[in-house]
Design a protein around this motif. Sequence first.
Motif, PDB file in Angstrom:
ATOM      1  N   GLU A   1       1.060   4.071  -2.995  1.00 24.33           N
ATOM      2  CA  GLU A   1       0.837   5.484  -2.701  1.00 24.33           C
ATOM      3  C   GLU A   1       2.033   6.322  -3.153  1.00 24.33           C
TER       4      GLU A   1
ATOM      5  N   GLY B   1       2.078   6.744  -6.924  1.00 22.48           N
ATOM      6  CA  GLY B   1       1.133   7.783  -7.344  1.00 22.48           C
ATOM      7  C   GLY B   1       1.680   9.176  -7.092  1.00 22.48           C
ATOM      8  N   THR B   2       2.298   9.359  -5.957  1.00 22.40           N
ATOM      9  CA  THR B   2       2.894  10.661  -5.620  1.00 22.40           C
ATOM     10  C   THR B   2       4.035  10.993  -6.580  1.00 22.40           C
TER      11      THR B   2
ATOM     12  N   ALA C   1       0.835  -1.206   0.000  1.00 26.73           N
ATOM     13  CA  ALA C   1       0.000   0.000   0.000  1.00 26.73           C
ATOM     14  C   ALA C   1       0.870   1.257   0.000  1.00 26.73           C
ATOM     15  N   ILE C   2       1.925   1.247   0.790  1.00 31.31           N
ATOM     16  CA  ILE C   2       2.837   2.396   0.843  1.00 31.31           C
ATOM     17  C   ILE C   2       3.500   2.599  -0.519  1.00 31.31           C
TER      18      ILE C   2
END
Length: 94
Positions: free
Chosen positions: A59, A62-63, A55-56
């Motif tokens: 994320e 995406g960033t 999940a990290i």
Amino acid sequence: MSHENEAKIKHEATEDRGPGDLTLLTEQYKKDLKKYQDREALYIKTQNQLDGTKAIVMEMAGTIRQIHGENENLKAEISRLREEIQLLEMQTKK
């Protein structure tokens, strides 16, 4: 060798023995069960850590894409401003 086969062999080996041997066998089963439960708990903990890490990473990816897009926009803006500066400098020299 499967756990069932091990249990059968242990049972056959202890058939000729008394009730104390059954207690030993029960204790061994308890130890085996505890080992299995510990391994299962470790598996669950590791799986949860892996899911959290995934999940990290998603994320962060995406960033990174967002920042890359912003960086490209800023590069284009810098190029546009440099061209504008060149035009203004040419106008002031006339």
